[in-house]
Design an enzyme around this catalytic site. Structure first.
Site, mmCIF file in Angstrom:
data_model
loop_
_atom_site.group_PDB
_atom_site.id
_atom_site.type_symbol
_atom_site.label_atom_id
_atom_site.label_comp_id
_atom_site.label_asym_id
_atom_site.label_seq_id
_atom_site.Cartn_x
_atom_site.Cartn_y
_atom_site.Cartn_z
ATOM 1 N N PRO A 1 54.524 38.525 14.166
ATOM 2 C CA PRO A 1 55.686 37.641 14.347
ATOM 3 C C PRO A 1 56.394 37.291 13.044
ATOM 4 O O PRO A 1 55.755 37.000 12.021
ATOM 5 C CB PRO A 1 55.074 36.396 14.994
ATOM 6 C CG PRO A 1 53.895 36.911 15.745
ATOM 7 C CD PRO A 1 53.338 38.010 14.885
ATOM 8 N N CYS A 2 57.741 37.306 13.105
ATOM 9 C CA CYS A 2 58.535 37.063 11.904
ATOM 10 C C CYS A 2 59.034 35.625 11.730
ATOM 11 O O CYS A 2 59.404 35.253 10.611
ATOM 12 C CB CYS A 2 59.715 38.023 11.857
ATOM 13 S SG CYS A 2 60.866 37.871 13.244
ATOM 14 N N PRO A 3 59.092 34.754 12.773
ATOM 15 C CA PRO A 3 59.618 33.407 12.571
ATOM 16 C C PRO A 3 58.990 32.615 11.425
ATOM 17 O O PRO A 3 59.697 31.819 10.780
ATOM 18 C CB PRO A 3 59.372 32.724 13.929
ATOM 19 C CG PRO A 3 59.440 33.834 14.916
ATOM 20 C CD PRO A 3 58.796 34.994 14.216
#
Length: 441
Positions: free
Chosen positions: A96-98
């Protein structure tokens, strides 16, 4: 026989049509298959793909019905057992990039969605020959220099050499401004054969890529529109379920789409009807065509006979699957270089990476210290001492990802304690956030 021969997996052939050795890959956070397809084309066969989103998992099953797909939280031991895949050739994923995105809060290790550090720990369990993780450009920023340093130090402890590279999708034929920060790690015997992929053919413009699709219903202005859409696309943003329907990104991106003559506020159901008017671009008022999911997929790299792929589910879900993906040609380029390294192709290179790589000198000083250090003591160990205001800001960054104990006295002193990221702790807050129904197929 050729790569197009019936019944052959494309992973069995290189771009010249020659048979190649296949390696096994376990892919975590696989999404809808952008990285999956790229790695397959580079010569990797999937032992397992793990994905949380049901729609993306269904897309994987539809396109590769023979694959083993584990659907659910990748860190849930009920979903899969990493130890079952010990010795796999490649562990890959788009975690995940958030936690790292520039547009977000950049919570890093304290974001419950962060799985980067956890994925590094898998190397100690699975002992893959190679690791490949990709994320957003934000992870390359100074804010996360200590995080990156910790990752490299941990990989070194596990016997791997790691290297980071910021790659731009447009350098690999993808008509989109999409920078991705990629980590590749291997054992020294293999890593000495690894080189990052060279830039390839210049990407086509949005107009060149989409003109035929814009003209499918007979729109007479398709070629005129294509001539005006004479640049690559801004980064396509898939968004999340929390933020409404599909559009092509934030305000800045929408302005870039306006300049390309594209209405980025909504997603289209089809190409412009035959009688649609002459298009405009820039600040002009008037008609701008919308993009369909098929068009967005092309801009994301699903373009050409090697990259055929079907997305299942409804339109908004399709768009999110496409927009959140790793472009297949970029994954193929990196995967190809990993394949070459595992095959020991080419001449081995001196391992400069064996000398200690320092992303964050202040972190490195604290990590090597046995006790508390004051700012003056830390500065004496740095090649370039930090001004008090810069030092304080840097300490505050470190405190976001690491526990820093501060000893109060006449002069404050600092000691580096534990890393805050999730690495499998049973009492970590992410367990409450990711309890979901799941299944393996």
């Amino acid at each position: 026989m050729s790569p197009s021969s019936p019944g052959l997996q494309p992973s069995l052939w290189n771009e010249q049509g020659d048979s190649v050795q296949t390696f096994k890959v376990v892919e975590i956070c696989a999404g809808a298959g952008g990285q999956s397809l790229g790695l397959e084309l580079a010569g990797f066969e999937h032992e397992l793909a793990v994905e949380l989103d049901a729609n993306a998992a269904n897309t994987l099953r539809h396109n590769r019905p023979g694959w083993k797909i584990a659907e659910g939280d990748v860190a849930n031991p009920d979903i899969w057992n990493p130890a079952d895949y010990k010795g796999v050739d490649l562990l890959a994923g788009g975690v995940p990039c958030p936690p790292f995105t520039i547009a977000g809060k950049q919570l890093g290790a304290t974001d419950e969605r962060d799985l980067f550090a956890w994925a590094i720990e898998l190397c100690g369990i699975m002992e893959p020959r190679a690791l490949m993780l990709e994320n957003v450009r934000g992870l390359s920023m100074p804010r996360f220099s200590a995080y990156r340093q910790h990752v490299l130090d941990r990989l070194r402890e596990l016997g791997y050499i790691g290297d980071w590279q910021l790659l731009h999708a447009s350098d690999y034929g993808v008509p989109q401004l999409r920078p991705r920060f990629v980590l590749v790690a291997m054992k020294p015997d293999d890593f000495q054969y690894f080189q990052w992929p060279q830039k390839q053919d210049q990407a086509r413009t949005v107009g060149e890529t989409l003109q035929d699709l814009m003209a499918e219903d007979g729109w007479r202005w398709a070629s005129y529109w294509a001539a005006g859409a004479n640049d690559i696309a801004p980064t396509i943003v898939g968004g999340s379920k929390k933020h409404g329907g599909a559009d092509l990104g934030p305000t800045r991106a929408k302005r870039a789409w306006d300049e390309l003559g594209v209405n980025a506020r909504v997603l289209g159901n089809g190409p412009p009807p035959k009688g649609s008017p002459k298009p405009v671009k820039g600040k002009q008022e008037g008609f701008r065509p919308t993009l369909t999911c098929e068009m967005v997929a092309r801009l994301q790299g699903w373009n050409g006979p090697d990259y055929k792929w079907t997305f299942t589910g409804r339109k908004t879900s399709n768009y999110r699957q496409i927009g959140n993906a790793f472009p297949p040609p970029v994954a193929r380029a990196i995967g190809g270089q990993i394949h070459r390294a595992l095959s020991h192709q080419g001449d081995p290179q001196p391992l400069v990476e064996l000398t200690k790589t320092t992303h964050d000198p202040l972190y490195a000083v604290l990590r090597s210290a046995s006790g508390f250090l004051t700012m003056d003591e830390i500065n004496r160990r740095l090649e370039q001492p930090l001004h008090a205001s810069v030092f304080e800001r840097h300490i505050n960054h470190l405190k976001q990802d690491f526990k820093i104990e501060i000893e109060d006295g006449k002069v404050a002193a600092y000691r580096l304690e534990s890393f805050k990221a999730f690495v499998g702790q049973e009492d970590h807050l992410r367990h409450e956030a990711f309890i979901k129904p799941n299944k393996i197929s």
